[in-house]
Design a protein around this motif. Structure first.
Motif, PDB file in Angstrom:
ATOM      1  N   ALA A 258     -16.972  14.231 -32.659  1.00  0.00           N
ATOM      2  CA  ALA A 258     -17.565  15.375 -32.365  1.00  0.00           C
ATOM      3  C   ALA A 258     -18.664  15.635 -33.330  1.00  0.00           C
ATOM      4  O   ALA A 258     -19.305  16.793 -33.571  1.00  0.00           O
ATOM      5  N   THR A 259     -19.292  14.339 -33.917  1.00  0.00           N
ATOM      6  CA  THR A 259     -20.375  14.527 -34.742  1.00  0.00           C
ATOM      7  C   THR A 259     -21.481  14.924 -34.077  1.00  0.00           C
ATOM      8  O   THR A 259     -22.701  15.037 -34.721  1.00  0.00           O
ATOM      9  N   LYS A 260     -21.574  14.452 -32.700  1.00  0.00           N
ATOM     10  CA  LYS A 260     -22.950  14.714 -32.056  1.00  0.00           C
ATOM     11  C   LYS A 260     -22.333  15.637 -30.996  1.00  0.00           C
ATOM     12  O   LYS A 260     -21.712  15.554 -30.414  1.00  0.00           O
ATOM     13  N   PRO A 261     -23.317  16.844 -30.879  1.00  0.00           N
ATOM     14  CA  PRO A 261     -23.246  17.875 -29.671  1.00  0.00           C
ATOM     15  C   PRO A 261     -23.273  16.935 -28.119  1.00  0.00           C
ATOM     16  O   PRO A 261     -24.065  16.140 -28.022  1.00  0.00           O
ATOM     17  N   SER A 262     -22.320  17.703 -27.376  1.00  0.00           N
ATOM     18  CA  SER A 262     -22.325  16.964 -25.880  1.00  0.00           C
ATOM     19  C   SER A 262     -22.506  18.186 -24.964  1.00  0.00           C
ATOM     20  O   SER A 262     -21.581  19.136 -25.027  1.00  0.00           O
ATOM     21  N   PRO A 263     -23.443  18.057 -24.083  1.00  0.00           N
ATOM     22  CA  PRO A 263     -23.764  19.040 -23.138  1.00  0.00           C
ATOM     23  C   PRO A 263     -22.674  19.060 -21.923  1.00  0.00           C
ATOM     24  O   PRO A 263     -21.984  18.262 -21.702  1.00  0.00           O
ATOM     25  N   THR A 264     -22.507  20.341 -21.427  1.00  0.00           N
ATOM     26  CA  THR A 264     -21.399  20.549 -20.568  1.00  0.00           C
ATOM     27  C   THR A 264     -21.483  19.494 -19.288  1.00  0.00           C
ATOM     28  O   THR A 264     -20.571  19.067 -18.676  1.00  0.00           O
ATOM     29  N   SER A 265     -22.742  19.422 -19.094  1.00  0.00           N
ATOM     30  CA  SER A 265     -22.842  18.468 -17.776  1.00  0.00           C
ATOM     31  C   SER A 265     -22.329  16.754 -18.107  1.00  0.00           C
ATOM     32  O   SER A 265     -21.785  16.273 -17.066  1.00  0.00           O
ATOM     33  N   LYS A 266     -22.460  16.551 -19.360  1.00  0.00           N
ATOM     34  CA  LYS A 266     -21.749  15.406 -19.865  1.00  0.00           C
ATOM     35  C   LYS A 266     -20.245  15.663 -19.501  1.00  0.00           C
ATOM     36  O   LYS A 266     -20.010  14.432 -19.113  1.00  0.00           O
ATOM     37  N   PHE A 267     -19.742  16.530 -19.883  1.00  0.00           N
ATOM     38  CA  PHE A 267     -18.346  16.688 -19.771  1.00  0.00           C
ATOM     39  C   PHE A 267     -17.708  16.633 -18.443  1.00  0.00           C
ATOM     40  O   PHE A 267     -16.793  15.915 -17.912  1.00  0.00           O
ATOM     41  N   ILE A 268     -18.722  17.287 -17.517  1.00  0.00           N
ATOM     42  CA  ILE A 268     -18.260  17.405 -16.177  1.00  0.00           C
ATOM     43  C   ILE A 268     -18.306  15.997 -15.616  1.00  0.00           C
ATOM     44  O   ILE A 268     -17.444  15.617 -14.644  1.00  0.00           O
TER      45      ILE A 268
END
Length: 302
Positions: free
Chosen positions: A116-126
């Motif tokens: 998790a060193t880089k932020p991941s947007p919610t859209s990528k998670f979905i």
């Protein structure tokens, strides 16, 4: 007096000994850590901080420090220092009855324990979640349907295959799940650190190694659960004890499965250290030029 260092406490994460990592991850997957209260967690974190800064209260024992470290590592993400949502911690990993629930849980576990060193947007998670669950469930269900419709096998052969088909189905589904839930790491890279803990750069090559190692653990993970019980039970069912007492088959099978479930997760995630090392020369040229360290460290994730 008893002495212990934070380096020793965290060394188990990158322990080169399989047995050392196995002992470490037995603690990490201890289900009792699911019921640690917020106040107890704060006490554990504060105790480790006090020791790190040389302000440890008198009378604190090694046992208390190791206990505090166990709680922290089971609950707190090593990159973000934030709590992992309880159902998605490694200690909360259970096998649901339905493939969709199983793969949904796997997807959330893979995401929660990613690098998790880089932020991941919610859209990528979905996007990752939908791709992971759809592909994983399709593979698992498709292989089972294929075996059921195979008319070339004798009933005995088909029964034997049906006993073992869950393993390749679950293993291949788990690989898809890991890759799709963490594909942003391949696109953006993950942070690599030198021996002093300084960030050297962001490496896609390290991200590739992290995903390969994690995927391999997901292949090994179902082995004890799906392979050992059928083999053990096929042997035990031929013994005079179970032949003469058929009612004992179900409870014996339950005990065998319980033992396999208990050992599967710590065995699998102990294959590789969470904080993995890689030679700087194998990474991108700009990273190799940015440090004098021959080896750098990255968080593989679990």
């Amino acid at each position: 007096p008893e002495e212990i260092t934070i380096k020793c406490l965290s060394a188990l994460q990158r322990n080169t000994s399989f047995y050392g990592r196995f002992r470490h991850f037995l603690d990490i997957v201890d289900p009792r850590t699911l019921f640690v209260t917020e106040s107890r967690l704060k006490e554990a974190v504060q105790l480790l901080e006090d020791y790190k800064h040389g302000t440890l209260p008198p009378g604190v024992t090694n046992k208390e420090l190791w206990g505090a470290q166990k709680i922290k590592q089971a609950i707190i993400h090593p990159d973000t220092n934030e709590k992992i949502f309880m159902p998605f911690r490694m200690s909360g990993r259970v096998c649901p009855l339905i493939s969709w629930l199983n793969q949904s849980h796997n997807a959330c576990v893979n995401y929660a324990n990613r690098n998790a060193t880089k932020p991941s947007p919610t859209s990528k998670f979905i996007q990752g979640y939908l791709g992971a669950v759809i592909s994983a469930v399709s593979i698992a269900v498709g292989l089972n349907v294929l075996v059921q419709r195979a008319n070339k096998f004798t009933p005995a052969t088909r029964l034997l295959i049906q006993r073992f088909v869950p393993f390749p189905a679950v293993a291949s589904a788990n690989i898809c799940n890991v890759v799709l839930m963490r594909h942003t790491e391949l696109e953006e890279g993950i942070d690599v650190l030198d021996s002093n803990g300084n960030i050297v750069g962001s490496s896609r090559i390290a991200a590739k190694h992290a995903l390969i190692e994690t995927a391999l653990t997901r292949v090994v993970l179902p082995m004890p659960i799906l392979v050992l019980p059928p083999i053990i039970m096929s042997i035990l069912e031929k013994t005079s004890l179970l032949r003469s007492r058929p009612r004992m088959v179900l409870p014996v099978q339950g005990l065998v499965c319980l033992a396999a479930f208990g050992l599967a997760l710590p065995l699998a995630i102990s294959l590789f250290p969470q904080m993995s090392e890689i030679e700087t020369s194998r990474l991108e040229p700009e990273i190799a030029m940015a440090t004098t360290s021959k080896m750098v460290v990255y968080n593989k994730g679990l």
